[in-house]
Design an enzyme around this catalytic site. Structure first.
Site, PDB file in Angstrom:
ATOM      1  N   VAL A   1      59.307  52.914  40.018  1.00 30.24           N
ATOM      2  CA  VAL A   1      60.441  53.386  39.232  1.00 30.24           C
ATOM      3  C   VAL A   1      61.658  53.433  40.146  1.00 30.24           C
ATOM      4  O   VAL A   1      61.592  54.008  41.236  1.00 30.24           O
ATOM      5  CB  VAL A   1      60.123  54.805  38.697  1.00 30.24           C
ATOM      6  N   CYS A   2      62.754  52.831  39.715  1.00 31.89           N
ATOM      7  CA  CYS A   2      63.969  52.805  40.546  1.00 31.89           C
ATOM      8  C   CYS A   2      64.545  54.206  40.707  1.00 31.89           C
ATOM      9  O   CYS A   2      64.869  54.873  39.716  1.00 31.89           O
ATOM     10  CB  CYS A   2      65.021  51.903  39.924  1.00 31.89           C
ATOM     11  N   ILE A   3      64.723  54.637  41.941  1.00 29.75           N
ATOM     12  CA  ILE A   3      65.149  56.016  42.181  1.00 29.75           C
ATOM     13  C   ILE A   3      66.544  56.314  41.637  1.00 29.75           C
ATOM     14  O   ILE A   3      66.772  57.380  41.047  1.00 29.75           O
ATOM     15  CB  ILE A   3      65.044  56.374  43.686  1.00 29.75           C
TER      16      ILE A   3
END
Lengths: 141, 119, 100, 141, 119, 100
Positions: free
Chosen positions: E77-79
């Protein structure tokens, strides 16, 4: 959690229109707007459920969602038909339900009135425009 | 005049929530009453209190919450839509409450105008 | 390169852009609401038929079924594939360009 | 939290293309794809940043987001221009960056090359189709 | 063959995550390797562990998690996208991890194919 | 009744549907990406000009500014309003139909 707030709606009947313009399954709007339509029956409101543009595919017969593993909401239209029947038959309830498909949208997609899972009124755009203009609440998803 | 508002999309990806917020602010400034903002579909994501935008970006979750407190606007998140999308009491932002879809029909009946913002 | 189109040709310009910006011979896979482009007798059928002379066109069967469309509703020359067929097309044709 | 997983990418340079087809602000794709482009510079990858359809409005001059209270990302194109300059000038880095606007999309919207915040190559669709067909990774938002 | 996958939309509102899930399952069944599924934009909402769909509906958050465990698929998941949208360790579903956007570029380089699913 | 259109006329069919299904005289407000329909010299300018003979057209100024469009870029006869003007239009014209 805040306290529940309720508005007094007793005895008020308004003309609600639900406009369905999107194809089913690509987006969820078709399913969730159906939930909104069903709730309005509890409030005994007029409901005009309109299918235009790709919305006409929402009520296409023969939907089989097994292979995409999504919920087939088209079966719910049986409940919509029953609610409409109740509204039509019960003289004590001031509630009119109409289910309308725009003729131009249907024809552009090669569909006919008997392709749908529910009985509909097929109405051309110029007449539908007039019906739309008479609504009090328009909910689009 | 009494307004009801329906917000169909979450913050960030679509502009719907921004537009609704500016509309509501302008209506209040003009002396109108905004009875309720109802969050449906992905709109429920406006109530995620864990949302933390960058410092130079607007924070819609907080802006909605402030509006609710300062101007007594009822912010209602649809329970069915919210459950699916993982918005529950545990991560519900200040100023919002979770309730049933009937509250949308209700504000439609009670308000003079219902305005819908979505994708 | 293989192109995918997941949007309805009645509602959006994705298919048009894909056709304008893809070289002759590159295959196109229709999926999600994009499968509506594959049906016969619609206002976009002619456009799709014209595209078939430049591109092999595939359509995702599970998405057709979900929308109540049978193989008999599909225009001639369009090939129906399942998710496994989608994977095979990507393996065979290299880079995937999704026209979102 | 699981452990970090990293793949070995040393010495590999691929042709990345970023396709921008959507108007800015109505959706956030314009801003977040820009973040993806900037990251790829750290990996010294080829990058072809393409604006087609309403994507051409992403780099329109004069964007003023004060009244909508949204983040004006168009300023970030200054950084993109710098990265491109570095790529062009440094012989030690095998990294080519191109910034392309499709001519047909631009003209259909009444725009010209000097309407943009960054220097672009304006390329007609038939030639752009060939460039697109040569890419190895296409990221669309 | 080695695949990388990019998912741009959350579960429910758009079909993108469903399509990606079926593609990944089919690829694995055919003996391919799916190195990483990267969740960007609203795609980060696929990792919200509080999501509770109705009993008769599919549960994509859980389906993705199972896939990760059973077939060793790296779900990232892209931070930056996740922080904005309120997806953090606290509500992160099993099988997902949060990391930087560089992990998207990385899988683009390392995999033989990158397939994007979105709106 | 007042209609709102928030989608680009280049990308979607929302404006077309609004024009087909609105009665003569009902006003249309363009907002969000819908404001792109208000600009001069585009491939949809003629369609919008034709629509103006049947509908008063309004456009939301803040959305124009965000997209780098100045008042000089807007077609003649289209009225620019701010959020307050949007509220006033809704008060004045009754039911709102949002062409999402």
């Amino acid at each position: 959690m805040s306290d529940e707030i309720e508005f007094n709606t007793a005895g008020v009947t308004k003309k609600f229109m639900y406009v369905n313009r999107k194809a089913p399954y690509g987006t969820i709007y078709a399913l969730e707007v159906l939930e909104a339509v069903l709730i309005s029956a509890a409030f005994e409101q007029h409901a005009c459920i309109v299918f235009v543009d790709d919305g006409v595919y929402q009520i296409k017969k023969g939907q089989d969602t097994d292979a995409v593993n999504m919920k087939n909401f088209s079966k719910t239209y049986g409940i919509i038909a029953m609610e409409k029947e109740d509204a039509d038959e019960d003289d004590d309830i001031d509630m009119v339900w109409r289910i309308i498909v725009e003729q131009e949208s249907m024809e552009a997609r090669g569909l006919r009135a008997d392709d749908f899972v529910i009985d509909v009124e097929v109405i051309p755009s110029d007449k539908l425009a007039v019906i739309m203009s008479e609504q009090e609440i328009v909910i689009s998803g | 005049m009494k307004f009801g508002i329906l917000v169909n999309e979450g913050p960030f990806t679509h502009q719907a929530s921004d537009s609704a917020y500016h509309f509501v602010s302008a209506a209040i400034e003009k002396g109108h009453q905004v009875m309720r903002v109802f969050f449906y579909y992905d709109g429920v994501n406006n109530a995620n209190k864990l949302s933390a935008p960058q410092a130079d970006d607007r924070d819609l979750v907080k802006l909605w919450g402030k509006l609710a407190t300062q101007h007594n606007v009822d912010l209602v998140v649809c329970i069915a839509a919210a459950l699916r999308r993982g918005i529950v009491e545990e991560n519900l932002a200040d100023g919002f409450r979770i309730s049933g879809l009937g509250q949308l029909t209700e504000v439609g009946i009670a308000a003079d105008r219902l305005v819908v913002f979505g994708d | 390169m293989i192109h995918t189109v997941n949007k309805s040709p009645f509602e959006r310009n994705s298919l048009d852009s894909c056709l304008r910006l893809s070289i002759k011979g590159s295959p196109i896979l229709l999926l999600e609401d994009g499968v509506l482009a594959a049906t016969k007798g619609t206002s976009v059928s002619e456009k799709v038929a014209a595209a078939q002379s430049d591109h092999p066109i595939f359509v995702l069967g599970p998405d057709l079924q979900a929308r109540g469309l049978a193989e008999g509703d599909i225009a001639e020359g369009i090939t129906v594939v399942d998710y496994g067929g989608f994977v095979d097309l990507v393996v065979e044709h290299g880079t995937v360009q999704s026209w979102l």
